[in-house]
Design a protein around this motif. Sequence first.
Motif, PDB file in Angstrom:
ATOM      1  N   LEU A  73      99.999  56.576   8.306  1.00  0.00           N
ATOM      2  CA  LEU A  73      98.752  57.256   7.897  1.00  0.00           C
ATOM      3  C   LEU A  73      98.150  56.603   6.657  1.00  0.00           C
ATOM      4  O   LEU A  73      96.933  56.454   6.547  1.00  0.00           O
ATOM      5  N   LEU A  74      99.011  56.222   5.723  1.00  0.00           N
ATOM      6  CA  LEU A  74      98.519  55.668   4.465  1.00  0.00           C
ATOM      7  C   LEU A  74      98.327  54.147   4.530  1.00  0.00           C
ATOM      8  O   LEU A  74      97.614  53.577   3.710  1.00  0.00           O
ATOM      9  N   GLY A  75      98.990  53.528   5.499  1.00  0.00           N
ATOM     10  CA  GLY A  75      98.913  52.073   5.598  1.00  0.00           C
ATOM     11  C   GLY A  75      99.673  51.362   4.489  1.00  0.00           C
ATOM     12  O   GLY A  75      99.324  50.236   4.112  1.00  0.00           O
ATOM     13  N   ILE A  76     100.687  52.015   3.956  1.00  0.00           N
ATOM     14  CA  ILE A  76     101.491  51.403   2.895  1.00  0.00           C
ATOM     15  C   ILE A  76     102.967  51.699   3.117  1.00  0.00           C
ATOM     16  O   ILE A  76     103.318  52.552   3.933  1.00  0.00           O
ATOM     17  N   ASP A  77     103.789  51.005   2.361  1.00  0.00           N
ATOM     18  CA  ASP A  77     105.234  51.237   2.392  1.00  0.00           C
ATOM     19  C   ASP A  77     105.607  52.030   1.141  1.00  0.00           C
ATOM     20  O   ASP A  77     104.755  52.275   0.273  1.00  0.00           O
ATOM     21  N   PHE A  78     106.881  52.382   1.032  1.00  0.00           N
ATOM     22  CA  PHE A  78     107.354  53.011  -0.198  1.00  0.00           C
ATOM     23  C   PHE A  78     107.086  52.087  -1.389  1.00  0.00           C
ATOM     24  O   PHE A  78     107.124  50.872  -1.245  1.00  0.00           O
ATOM     25  N   HIS A  79     106.854  52.686  -2.532  1.00  0.00           N
ATOM     26  CA  HIS A  79     106.600  51.972  -3.788  1.00  0.00           C
ATOM     27  C   HIS A  79     105.230  51.303  -3.819  1.00  0.00           C
ATOM     28  O   HIS A  79     104.972  50.449  -4.660  1.00  0.00           O
ATOM     29  N   GLN A  80     104.377  51.654  -2.864  1.00  0.00           N
ATOM     30  CA  GLN A  80     103.040  51.056  -2.859  1.00  0.00           C
ATOM     31  C   GLN A  80     101.975  52.129  -3.047  1.00  0.00           C
ATOM     32  O   GLN A  80     102.240  53.314  -2.901  1.00  0.00           O
ATOM     33  N   THR A  81     100.773  51.652  -3.369  1.00  0.00           N
ATOM     34  CA  THR A  81      99.632  52.539  -3.585  1.00  0.00           C
ATOM     35  C   THR A  81      98.527  52.136  -2.621  1.00  0.00           C
ATOM     36  O   THR A  81      98.302  50.943  -2.399  1.00  0.00           O
ATOM     37  N   THR A  82      97.857  53.121  -2.054  1.00  0.00           N
ATOM     38  CA  THR A  82      96.765  52.815  -1.121  1.00  0.00           C
ATOM     39  C   THR A  82      95.680  52.024  -1.841  1.00  0.00           C
ATOM     40  O   THR A  82      95.502  52.151  -3.055  1.00  0.00           O
ATOM     41  N   LEU A  83      94.948  51.216  -1.068  1.00  0.00           N
ATOM     42  CA  LEU A  83      93.929  50.343  -1.659  1.00  0.00           C
ATOM     43  C   LEU A  83      92.847  51.116  -2.394  1.00  0.00           C
ATOM     44  O   LEU A  83      92.288  50.646  -3.384  1.00  0.00           O
ATOM     45  N   ASP A  84      92.561  52.334  -1.919  1.00  0.00           N
ATOM     46  CA  ASP A  84      91.533  53.141  -2.589  1.00  0.00           C
ATOM     47  C   ASP A  84      92.071  53.826  -3.845  1.00  0.00           C
ATOM     48  O   ASP A  84      91.351  54.566  -4.513  1.00  0.00           O
ATOM     49  N   GLY A  85      93.343  53.580  -4.137  1.00  0.00           N
ATOM     50  CA  GLY A  85      93.909  54.139  -5.366  1.00  0.00           C
ATOM     51  C   GLY A  85      94.206  55.629  -5.288  1.00  0.00           C
ATOM     52  O   GLY A  85      94.479  56.259  -6.299  1.00  0.00           O
ATOM     53  N   SER A  86      94.177  56.183  -4.075  1.00  0.00           N
ATOM     54  CA  SER A  86      94.354  57.630  -3.990  1.00  0.00           C
ATOM     55  C   SER A  86      95.812  58.068  -4.014  1.00  0.00           C
ATOM     56  O   SER A  86      96.149  59.071  -4.630  1.00  0.00           O
ATOM     57  N   VAL A  87      96.687  57.338  -3.340  1.00  0.00           N
ATOM     58  CA  VAL A  87      98.058  57.824  -3.177  1.00  0.00           C
ATOM     59  C   VAL A  87      99.107  56.739  -3.421  1.00  0.00           C
ATOM     60  O   VAL A  87      98.980  55.627  -2.909  1.00  0.00           O
ATOM     61  N   THR A  88     100.119  57.085  -4.194  1.00  0.00           N
ATOM     62  CA  THR A  88     101.309  56.250  -4.324  1.00  0.00           C
ATOM     63  C   THR A  88     102.430  56.944  -3.564  1.00  0.00           C
ATOM     64  O   THR A  88     102.609  58.155  -3.696  1.00  0.00           O
ATOM     65  N   LEU A  89     103.157  56.182  -2.751  1.00  0.00           N
ATOM     66  CA  LEU A  89     104.237  56.742  -1.942  1.00  0.00           C
ATOM     67  C   LEU A  89     105.582  56.331  -2.531  1.00  0.00           C
ATOM     68  O   LEU A  89     105.825  55.143  -2.745  1.00  0.00           O
ATOM     69  N   GLU A  90     106.418  57.315  -2.790  1.00  0.00           N
ATOM     70  CA  GLU A  90     107.727  57.008  -3.370  1.00  0.00           C
ATOM     71  C   GLU A  90     108.828  57.758  -2.636  1.00  0.00           C
ATOM     72  O   GLU A  90     108.633  58.893  -2.210  1.00  0.00           O
ATOM     73  N   PRO A  91     109.988  57.108  -2.504  1.00  0.00           N
ATOM     74  CA  PRO A  91     111.140  57.817  -1.957  1.00  0.00           C
ATOM     75  C   PRO A  91     111.801  58.615  -3.063  1.00  0.00           C
ATOM     76  O   PRO A  91     111.702  58.250  -4.231  1.00  0.00           O
ATOM     77  N   VAL A  92     112.452  59.710  -2.697  1.00  0.00           N
ATOM     78  CA  VAL A  92     113.189  60.465  -3.695  1.00  0.00           C
ATOM     79  C   VAL A  92     114.478  60.920  -3.020  1.00  0.00           C
ATOM     80  O   VAL A  92     114.513  61.109  -1.797  1.00  0.00           O
ATOM     81  N   PHE A  93     115.546  61.033  -3.806  1.00  0.00           N
ATOM     82  CA  PHE A  93     116.823  61.356  -3.203  1.00  0.00           C
ATOM     83  C   PHE A  93     117.234  62.776  -3.526  1.00  0.00           C
ATOM     84  O   PHE A  93     117.869  63.041  -4.520  1.00  0.00           O
ATOM     85  N   CYS A  94     116.798  63.666  -2.678  1.00  0.00           N
ATOM     86  CA  CYS A  94     117.005  65.114  -2.684  1.00  0.00           C
ATOM     87  C   CYS A  94     116.083  65.807  -3.677  1.00  0.00           C
ATOM     88  O   CYS A  94     116.081  65.528  -4.869  1.00  0.00           O
ATOM     89  N   LEU A  95     115.317  66.716  -3.148  1.00  0.00           N
ATOM     90  CA  LEU A  95     114.398  67.520  -3.958  1.00  0.00           C
ATOM     91  C   LEU A  95     114.972  68.908  -4.189  1.00  0.00           C
ATOM     92  O   LEU A  95     114.286  69.794  -4.710  1.00  0.00           O
TER      93      LEU A  95
END
Length: 152
Positions: free
Chosen positions: A97-119
């Motif tokens: 949906l975002l067109g990115i991998d973990f640790h990346q930010t969408t080109l429009d600067g809207s979203v950074t995607l990060e993995p987290v180990f247990c919330l």
Amino acid sequence: SDVAARAGAVIDSMKSMEGPLLPILHGIQEEFGYVPQDALPLIAEALNLSRAEVHGVMTFYHDYRDHPTGRHVLKLCRAEACQSMGGDLLADRVKQLLGIDFHQTTLDGSVTLEPVFCLGLCACAPAAMLDGELHGRLSNESISELVAEARR
Ligand code: FES
């Protein structure tokens, strides 16, 4: 520079602590939202370390970012309980949906995607956090809504 002054203030306030490197990195990330490259030599100098040592510690712990984040940060839980409840498929969907991998930010600067180990939301797996707000029992639909919300 502005970075030097702000980073310098953080460093000065913490450098006499015991084991000051991690608290300083945390403090700087809090100040800027990430750890600017320009701060590394300042930290190194204040703590009498090499720049490579500071950089090594920073990359060893995955808590530190070396780039600014997007306007929103979406963290997907990658730990066991969430994996067993379809976390991998969910992650694939979000990446698509975002067109990115973990640790990346969408080109429009809207979203950074990060993995987290247990919330801490294992009973409501699979779980995610958008800008500090927890979301559990995610489905394809609800994660899509969350992503759409973040992109607005
Ligand atoms: Fe995902 Fe605990 S394993 S919230």
